[in-house]
Structure formats: C-alpha cells, structure tokens
Motif scaffolding. Structure first.
Motif, PDB file in Angstrom:
ATOM      1  N   ALA A  90      75.747 -21.966 -23.504  1.00 16.04           N
ATOM      2  CA  ALA A  90      75.996 -21.257 -24.762  1.00 16.04           C
ATOM      3  C   ALA A  90      75.551 -22.108 -25.945  1.00 16.04           C
ATOM      4  CB  ALA A  90      77.477 -20.900 -24.880  1.00 16.04           C
ATOM      5  N   ALA A  91      75.851 -23.393 -25.884  1.00 17.27           N
ATOM      6  CA  ALA A  91      75.461 -24.300 -26.966  1.00 17.27           C
ATOM      7  C   ALA A  91      73.945 -24.404 -27.065  1.00 17.27           C
ATOM      8  CB  ALA A  91      76.082 -25.674 -26.754  1.00 17.27           C
ATOM      9  N   GLU A  92      73.250 -24.428 -25.933  1.00 18.71           N
ATOM     10  CA  GLU A  92      71.791 -24.516 -25.947  1.00 18.71           C
ATOM     11  C   GLU A  92      71.177 -23.285 -26.625  1.00 18.71           C
ATOM     12  OE1 GLU A  92      70.099 -25.233 -22.138  1.00 18.71           O
ATOM     13  OE2 GLU A  92      71.329 -27.008 -21.751  1.00 18.71           O
ATOM     14  N   LEU A  93      71.756 -22.121 -26.372  1.00 21.38           N
ATOM     15  CA  LEU A  93      71.252 -20.907 -27.011  1.00 21.38           C
ATOM     16  C   LEU A  93      71.475 -20.952 -28.520  1.00 21.38           C
ATOM     17  CD1 LEU A  93      72.416 -18.201 -24.475  1.00 21.38           C
ATOM     18  CD2 LEU A  93      70.070 -18.630 -25.146  1.00 21.38           C
ATOM     19  N   LEU A  94      72.672 -21.319 -28.927  1.00 18.16           N
ATOM     20  CA  LEU A  94      72.984 -21.390 -30.353  1.00 18.16           C
ATOM     21  C   LEU A  94      72.152 -22.449 -31.054  1.00 18.16           C
ATOM     22  CD1 LEU A  94      76.856 -21.061 -30.073  1.00 18.16           C
ATOM     23  CD2 LEU A  94      75.308 -19.362 -31.042  1.00 18.16           C
ATOM     24  N   ALA A  95      71.757 -23.484 -30.315  1.00 16.34           N
ATOM     25  CA  ALA A  95      70.962 -24.562 -30.902  1.00 16.34           C
ATOM     26  C   ALA A  95      69.597 -24.094 -31.369  1.00 16.34           C
ATOM     27  CB  ALA A  95      70.804 -25.695 -29.886  1.00 16.34           C
ATOM     28  N   GLU A  96      69.137 -22.945 -30.883  1.00 19.53           N
ATOM     29  CA  GLU A  96      67.863 -22.414 -31.366  1.00 19.53           C
ATOM     30  C   GLU A  96      67.928 -22.078 -32.851  1.00 19.53           C
ATOM     31  OE1 GLU A  96      65.098 -22.414 -29.931  1.00 19.53           O
ATOM     32  OE2 GLU A  96      65.649 -22.826 -27.860  1.00 19.53           O
ATOM     33  N   LEU A  97      69.136 -21.965 -33.391  1.00 16.02           N
ATOM     34  CA  LEU A  97      69.319 -21.664 -34.812  1.00 16.02           C
ATOM     35  C   LEU A  97      69.473 -22.923 -35.659  1.00 16.02           C
ATOM     36  CD1 LEU A  97      71.786 -18.664 -34.377  1.00 16.02           C
ATOM     37  CD2 LEU A  97      69.387 -18.537 -35.081  1.00 16.02           C
ATOM     38  N   LEU A  98      69.232 -24.084 -35.068  1.00 17.23           N
ATOM     39  CA  LEU A  98      69.344 -25.352 -35.790  1.00 17.23           C
ATOM     40  C   LEU A  98      67.971 -26.010 -35.934  1.00 17.23           C
ATOM     41  CD1 LEU A  98      72.554 -26.901 -34.162  1.00 17.23           C
ATOM     42  CD2 LEU A  98      72.330 -25.950 -36.471  1.00 17.23           C
ATOM     43  N   PRO A  99      67.776 -26.823 -36.970  1.00 23.28           N
ATOM     44  CA  PRO A  99      66.480 -27.495 -37.197  1.00 23.28           C
ATOM     45  C   PRO A  99      66.324 -28.738 -36.328  1.00 23.28           C
ATOM     46  CG  PRO A  99      67.993 -28.033 -38.974  1.00 23.28           C
ATOM     47  CD  PRO A  99      68.710 -27.037 -38.098  1.00 23.28           C
ATOM     48  N   LEU A 100      66.131 -28.528 -35.033  1.00 29.25           N
ATOM     49  CA  LEU A 100      66.075 -29.644 -34.087  1.00 29.25           C
ATOM     50  C   LEU A 100      64.668 -30.207 -33.902  1.00 29.25           C
ATOM     51  CD1 LEU A 100      68.484 -28.294 -31.322  1.00 29.25           C
ATOM     52  CD2 LEU A 100      68.992 -29.893 -33.168  1.00 29.25           C
ATOM     53  N   ASP A 101      63.652 -29.512 -34.369  1.00 32.01           N
ATOM     54  CA  ASP A 101      62.286 -30.018 -34.272  1.00 32.01           C
ATOM     55  C   ASP A 101      61.526 -29.598 -35.530  1.00 32.01           C
ATOM     56  OD1 ASP A 101      61.650 -27.302 -33.934  1.00 32.01           O
ATOM     57  OD2 ASP A 101      61.649 -27.475 -31.752  1.00 32.01           O
ATOM     58  N   ARG A 102      60.275 -29.998 -35.608  1.00 30.90           N
ATOM     59  CA  ARG A 102      59.527 -29.746 -36.838  1.00 30.90           C
ATOM     60  C   ARG A 102      59.403 -28.265 -37.164  1.00 30.90           C
ATOM     61  NH1 ARG A 102      53.429 -31.924 -38.371  1.00 30.90           N
ATOM     62  NH2 ARG A 102      53.285 -30.803 -40.364  1.00 30.90           N
ATOM     63  N   ALA A 103      59.081 -27.456 -36.145  1.00 31.53           N
ATOM     64  CA  ALA A 103      58.885 -26.018 -36.400  1.00 31.53           C
ATOM     65  C   ALA A 103      60.160 -25.379 -36.932  1.00 31.53           C
ATOM     66  CB  ALA A 103      58.429 -25.320 -35.124  1.00 31.53           C
ATOM     67  N   ARG A 104      61.285 -25.654 -36.277  1.00 31.90           N
ATOM     68  CA  ARG A 104      62.550 -25.065 -36.738  1.00 31.90           C
ATOM     69  C   ARG A 104      62.999 -25.667 -38.066  1.00 31.90           C
ATOM     70  NH1 ARG A 104      65.902 -25.425 -31.145  1.00 31.90           N
ATOM     71  NH2 ARG A 104      64.418 -27.138 -30.855  1.00 31.90           N
ATOM     72  N   ARG A 105      62.719 -26.944 -38.272  1.00 31.13           N
ATOM     73  CA  ARG A 105      63.092 -27.581 -39.542  1.00 31.13           C
ATOM     74  C   ARG A 105      62.329 -26.947 -40.701  1.00 31.13           C
ATOM     75  NH1 ARG A 105      62.785 -32.185 -37.688  1.00 31.13           N
ATOM     76  NH2 ARG A 105      60.666 -32.756 -38.302  1.00 31.13           N
ATOM     77  N   GLU A 106      61.041 -26.680 -40.504  1.00 29.51           N
ATOM     78  CA  GLU A 106      60.246 -26.052 -41.562  1.00 29.51           C
ATOM     79  C   GLU A 106      60.694 -24.617 -41.802  1.00 29.51           C
ATOM     80  OE1 GLU A 106      56.193 -26.544 -40.421  1.00 29.51           O
ATOM     81  OE2 GLU A 106      56.076 -28.588 -41.230  1.00 29.51           O
ATOM     82  N   ASP A 107      60.886 -23.856 -40.728  1.00 32.60           N
ATOM     83  CA  ASP A 107      61.307 -22.464 -40.888  1.00 32.60           C
ATOM     84  C   ASP A 107      62.661 -22.365 -41.585  1.00 32.60           C
ATOM     85  OD1 ASP A 107      59.044 -21.448 -39.749  1.00 32.60           O
ATOM     86  OD2 ASP A 107      59.970 -20.836 -37.862  1.00 32.60           O
ATOM     87  N   LEU A 108      63.602 -23.200 -41.168  1.00 33.93           N
ATOM     88  CA  LEU A 108      64.939 -23.118 -41.739  1.00 33.93           C
ATOM     89  C   LEU A 108      64.984 -23.674 -43.157  1.00 33.93           C
ATOM     90  CD1 LEU A 108      66.880 -23.940 -38.487  1.00 33.93           C
ATOM     91  CD2 LEU A 108      67.037 -21.822 -39.786  1.00 33.93           C
ATOM     92  N   GLY A 109      64.127 -24.650 -43.451  1.00 31.12           N
ATOM     93  CA  GLY A 109      64.023 -25.121 -44.823  1.00 31.12           C
ATOM     94  C   GLY A 109      63.499 -24.023 -45.730  1.00 31.12           C
ATOM     95  N   ALA A 110      62.480 -23.294 -45.263  1.00 37.91           N
ATOM     96  CA  ALA A 110      61.953 -22.168 -46.031  1.00 37.91           C
ATOM     97  C   ALA A 110      63.008 -21.078 -46.169  1.00 37.91           C
ATOM     98  CB  ALA A 110      60.690 -21.617 -45.364  1.00 37.91           C
ATOM     99  N   TRP A 111      63.766 -20.843 -45.096  1.00 43.56           N
ATOM    100  CA  TRP A 111      64.811 -19.818 -45.173  1.00 43.56           C
ATOM    101  C   TRP A 111      65.849 -20.177 -46.236  1.00 43.56           C
ATOM    102  CZ3 TRP A 111      65.354 -14.974 -43.873  1.00 43.56           C
ATOM    103  CH2 TRP A 111      66.616 -14.394 -44.051  1.00 43.56           C
TER     104      TRP A 111
END
Length: 205
Positions: A90-111
C-alpha cells in the motif's frame, strides 16, 4: 508531402511545454511568447488550438494532474495476484504521489505552482478540485483493496484515513520540493511507511 497535424496531439504538446516552462520559471513564465519559443510554433498557431491563455493553462494543469495520477493507476493495474496483501505494498502505491525521483519531483513542483495560482484563478481552482477528488478516490481504492485482503482492519474510517493520508502526501511533497536536502526520498518513504503501517494497528471502536 506536408505533415499531418492531429489537433489533440498538438494541444498536448503545447500543454507539456507549459509544464516544462513552469518547472523552470513558475506560472509567470508561461506566456504565449515563451511558449512559442519553447515549441517552435508561432503565437498565432498556439492561439489556433486554444480559445484563450486561461484555457491553455487550465488544460496544461489538467493534463499534468492526469499524468501524476496515472502513475498510481498503472501500479494498481500491475499488482500481483495476491493484490494489496500488505501495508508495504500500500505504501509503495501511495509513494507514486511523492517526488521520489527527478520526473516526479519536476511534475509535483509544477503542480504546486499551478495550485498556488489556483487560489486566485477560478479556472485553475476547478482543475485543482478535480485533481483532489480523483486523488482521494485513488487513495480510497488503495485502502479498500488493502482491507479486502486483510492488510488493514475492516473497522477503519475510510473518510478520515483518506483525508489524513492525502494531507500527509501533500505536506511531504511540499517539504521535499522546498527542502530537498533535508527531505530526501529515504525520509519520505520512512514517514509514509510508518503512517500506513499505523493503520494496521488500529482496531474498530
């Protein structure tokens, strides 16, 4: 032979360009002139696909939200045969919503930049509300599947726990985007795992 332009693909390409610009400069940089420079299109060509600059920015925000949520949906679709049989999954799935790598960090920063602008721009506020509801639905689905597999107790108050996890994810994202040196991916995952595991220790009233 002239290249065939598919309007939907061109709109998406322009929307992606808005996100790239916002990653670098924030909302203020997403002008039509900067978009023309980023995409190689003329300002007139961009206007051909969007009725207004407000529509363009709202479209870009909506597409970004869809991309963020799709990471979770894709992981849900790839679950093993046993489903969500542990709090770790469950935690691994929810972690997709966190900035754990460059792609997610950029997307979530823009969000976060979009979300800040949504406070005063009604069109963006509508998109922010949509994303919030879709995200909470995903979190609820994760909790329901974990309950169904016995990883979480059946007595959980889904409304409260979904709100708690949503607030946790939002807060961790903000901390990680603003203070990446202190809020590392390892720290993010540790906090998330502890919170998800704590759900398994709850008992019904």
């Amino acid at each position: 032979m002239p290249k065939v332009v598919i309007p939907g693909e061109r709109r998406k390409a322009v929307g992606d360009a808005v996100v790239r610009i916002m990653i670098r400069t924030g909302v203020e940089g997403a002008s039509l002139r900067n978009l023309a420079d980023e995409t190689g299109l003329s300002v007139g060509a961009i206007r051909h696909y969007f009725d207004s600059h407000a529509e363009l920015v709202a479209f870009s925000m909506r597409e970004l939200g869809r991309r963020i949520r799709q990471r979770v949906a894709a992981r849900l679709d790839r679950l093993p045969a046993g489903g969500l049989s542990s709090t770790a999954l469950a935690a691994e799935l929810l972690a997709e919503l966190l900035p754990l790598d460059r792609a997610r960090r950029e997307d979530l920063g823009a969000w976060l930049a979009f979300a800040g602008a949504a406070r005063t721009q009604p069109a963006l506020h509508v998109v922010a509300d949509e994303h919030h509801e879709h995200t909470r639905s995903l979190i609820t689905e994760i909790l329901e599947q974990a309950i169904g597999r016995g990883a979480l107790p059946a007595g959980l108050d889904l409304g409260i726990e979904c709100l708690r996890l949503s607030a946790l994810l939002d807060g961790l994202t903000m901390q990680a985007v603003l203070h990446p040196q202190r809020t590392t991916p390892d720290v993010l995952m540790d906090v998330l795992r502890r919170n998800v595991h704590s759900l398994a220790e709850q008992t019904s009233a």
